[in-house]
Every structure is written in C-alpha cells, then in structure tokens.
Motif scaffolding. Structure first.
Motif, PDB file in Angstrom:
ATOM      1  N   GLY A 110       0.828  -1.196   0.000  1.00  0.00           N
ATOM      2  CA  GLY A 110       0.000   0.000   0.000  1.00  0.00           C
ATOM      3  C   GLY A 110       0.860   1.242   0.000  1.00  0.00           C
ATOM      4  O   GLY A 110       2.015   1.212  -0.400  1.00  0.00           O
ATOM      5  N   TRP A 111       0.279   2.359   0.479  1.00  0.00           N
ATOM      6  CA  TRP A 111       0.977   3.635   0.459  1.00  0.00           C
ATOM      7  C   TRP A 111       0.525   4.490   1.636  1.00  0.00           C
ATOM      8  O   TRP A 111      -0.456   4.198   2.291  1.00  0.00           O
ATOM      9  N   THR A 112       1.302   5.556   1.882  1.00  0.00           N
ATOM     10  CA  THR A 112       0.917   6.543   2.885  1.00  0.00           C
ATOM     11  C   THR A 112       0.793   7.900   2.204  1.00  0.00           C
ATOM     12  O   THR A 112       1.521   8.205   1.257  1.00  0.00           O
ATOM     13  N   CYS A 113      -0.144   8.695   2.689  1.00  0.00           N
ATOM     14  CA  CYS A 113      -0.302  10.079   2.268  1.00  0.00           C
ATOM     15  C   CYS A 113      -0.010  10.937   3.489  1.00  0.00           C
ATOM     16  O   CYS A 113      -0.694  10.830   4.505  1.00  0.00           O
ATOM     17  N   THR A 114       1.034  11.759   3.407  1.00  0.00           N
ATOM     18  CA  THR A 114       1.445  12.596   4.530  1.00  0.00           C
ATOM     19  C   THR A 114       1.023  14.038   4.269  1.00  0.00           C
ATOM     20  O   THR A 114       1.405  14.616   3.251  1.00  0.00           O
ATOM     21  N   GLN A 115       0.244  14.593   5.190  1.00  0.00           N
ATOM     22  CA  GLN A 115      -0.221  15.968   5.061  1.00  0.00           C
ATOM     23  C   GLN A 115       0.853  16.916   5.572  1.00  0.00           C
ATOM     24  O   GLN A 115       1.732  16.513   6.343  1.00  0.00           O
ATOM     25  N   PRO A 116       0.826  18.201   5.173  1.00  0.00           N
ATOM     26  CA  PRO A 116       1.837  19.157   5.623  1.00  0.00           C
ATOM     27  C   PRO A 116       1.959  19.244   7.147  1.00  0.00           C
ATOM     28  O   PRO A 116       3.047  19.434   7.661  1.00  0.00           O
ATOM     29  N   GLY A 117       0.893  19.059   7.907  1.00  0.00           N
ATOM     30  CA  GLY A 117       0.945  19.106   9.370  1.00  0.00           C
ATOM     31  C   GLY A 117       1.522  17.855  10.007  1.00  0.00           C
ATOM     32  O   GLY A 117       1.663  17.776  11.213  1.00  0.00           O
ATOM     33  N   GLY A 118       1.830  16.830   9.198  1.00  0.00           N
ATOM     34  CA  GLY A 118       2.416  15.602   9.725  1.00  0.00           C
ATOM     35  C   GLY A 118       1.439  14.452   9.881  1.00  0.00           C
ATOM     36  O   GLY A 118       1.848  13.331  10.186  1.00  0.00           O
ATOM     37  N   ARG A 119       0.151  14.693   9.703  1.00  0.00           N
ATOM     38  CA  ARG A 119      -0.838  13.608   9.793  1.00  0.00           C
ATOM     39  C   ARG A 119      -0.614  12.637   8.638  1.00  0.00           C
ATOM     40  O   ARG A 119      -0.404  13.040   7.502  1.00  0.00           O
ATOM     41  N   VAL A 120      -0.661  11.337   8.942  1.00  0.00           N
ATOM     42  CA  VAL A 120      -0.386  10.301   7.941  1.00  0.00           C
ATOM     43  C   VAL A 120      -1.624   9.441   7.760  1.00  0.00           C
ATOM     44  O   VAL A 120      -2.218   8.971   8.733  1.00  0.00           O
ATOM     45  N   LYS A 121      -2.006   9.231   6.506  1.00  0.00           N
ATOM     46  CA  LYS A 121      -3.081   8.300   6.159  1.00  0.00           C
ATOM     47  C   LYS A 121      -2.434   7.117   5.460  1.00  0.00           C
ATOM     48  O   LYS A 121      -1.724   7.291   4.473  1.00  0.00           O
ATOM     49  N   THR A 122      -2.649   5.924   5.986  1.00  0.00           N
ATOM     50  CA  THR A 122      -2.075   4.707   5.411  1.00  0.00           C
ATOM     51  C   THR A 122      -3.161   3.927   4.705  1.00  0.00           C
ATOM     52  O   THR A 122      -4.243   3.706   5.262  1.00  0.00           O
ATOM     53  N   THR A 123      -2.883   3.500   3.489  1.00  0.00           N
ATOM     54  CA  THR A 123      -3.823   2.687   2.709  1.00  0.00           C
ATOM     55  C   THR A 123      -3.148   1.366   2.357  1.00  0.00           C
ATOM     56  O   THR A 123      -2.030   1.377   1.841  1.00  0.00           O
ATOM     57  N   THR A 124      -3.808   0.268   2.656  1.00  0.00           N
ATOM     58  CA  THR A 124      -3.297  -1.044   2.261  1.00  0.00           C
ATOM     59  C   THR A 124      -4.275  -1.652   1.265  1.00  0.00           C
ATOM     60  O   THR A 124      -5.470  -1.404   1.321  1.00  0.00           O
ATOM     61  N   VAL A 125      -3.715  -2.441   0.370  1.00  0.00           N
ATOM     62  CA  VAL A 125      -4.504  -3.050  -0.697  1.00  0.00           C
ATOM     63  C   VAL A 125      -4.739  -4.509  -0.357  1.00  0.00           C
ATOM     64  O   VAL A 125      -3.807  -5.233   0.017  1.00  0.00           O
TER      65      VAL A 125
END
Length: 126
Positions: A110-125
């Motif tokens: 999967g992948w991670t999306c990192t926002q400018p404030g440091g919050r991370v969203k992780t997506t797994t397939v």
C-alpha cells in the motif's frame, strides 16, 4: 380544431421521448451500467473505536476501459493503468491529495499520504 389535433401527436411523441430519456439516464446513474472509465463507491465502513485512529474500508464498482483497472486517484476510486497495479507502484495512481506526499509502504502492500501538518493516512490493498 383539426390543426390542434395534428399538432398534438408530434408534441406528445416528443414529450414521451424526453421522459424515456430522463428515465434511462436516471437508471444508468442509480445502479445501472456505469459509463466507461468511471467508478462508484458501493460500500463504505468506518471504525473509530481506537484513539487517534480511524479504519475505513470501501468497496468500489468500476467500468474501466481496456488497459485500465480499478484504483484510486485523489482519494477517490478511479480507473488507472494496469501496469501501475501489476507493478505495485501505487503512487503512480496519484492517490493522495495535491498538498499531500505519497510514499510506498516497505513491503509494497500500500501507500501513505502525509499531510503538511504531519498527519499520515495509510492505505493497504487487499
């Protein structure tokens, strides 16, 4: 009076045709066939039972063109090139929003999306 009767038939036919066209378009949008190259979310489940963590699972239905497969673009389901999925190069789909950075997970699951404030969203397939 004769002129009114003669004009009524074409007007009734035109109104009937427009009504059928509207019904057809409504059915295509409401669970009917999808337009080629488009996707829709079928189910979306969220679990916020853990502090500082939300687990979301979604199922999408796509009608992709030849050479495409269901994927994610800008956090929404979309048709993407097959080679992106087969090579597991998830960031090639542009899955994150414009202000987020995309990184592959180490095992490419999967992948991670990192926002400018440091919050991370992780997506797994799966």
């Amino acid at each position: 009076m004769l002129l009114l009767r003669q004009a009524w038939a074409p007007i009734a036919a035109a109104v009937s045709f427009l009504l059928l066209l509207l019904i057809h378009n409504h059915l295509l949008r409401e669970g009917g066939q999808l337009v080629a190259g488009t996707c829709e979310i079928v189910t979306l489940d969220r679990d916020s039972s853990q502090p500082k963590r939300t687990i979301a699972r979604q199922t999408a239905r796509c009608a992709c063109r030849k050479g495409q497969i269901a994927g994610t673009t800008r956090t929404k389901p979309a048709c993407v090139d097959v080679h992106i999925i087969s090579s597991r190069q998830w960031c090639g789909m542009t899955p994150c929003l414009d202000d987020e950075s995309c990184n592959l997970l180490v095992n490419q699951s999967g992948w991670t999306c990192t926002q400018p404030g440091g919050r991370v969203k992780t997506t797994t397939v799966s």
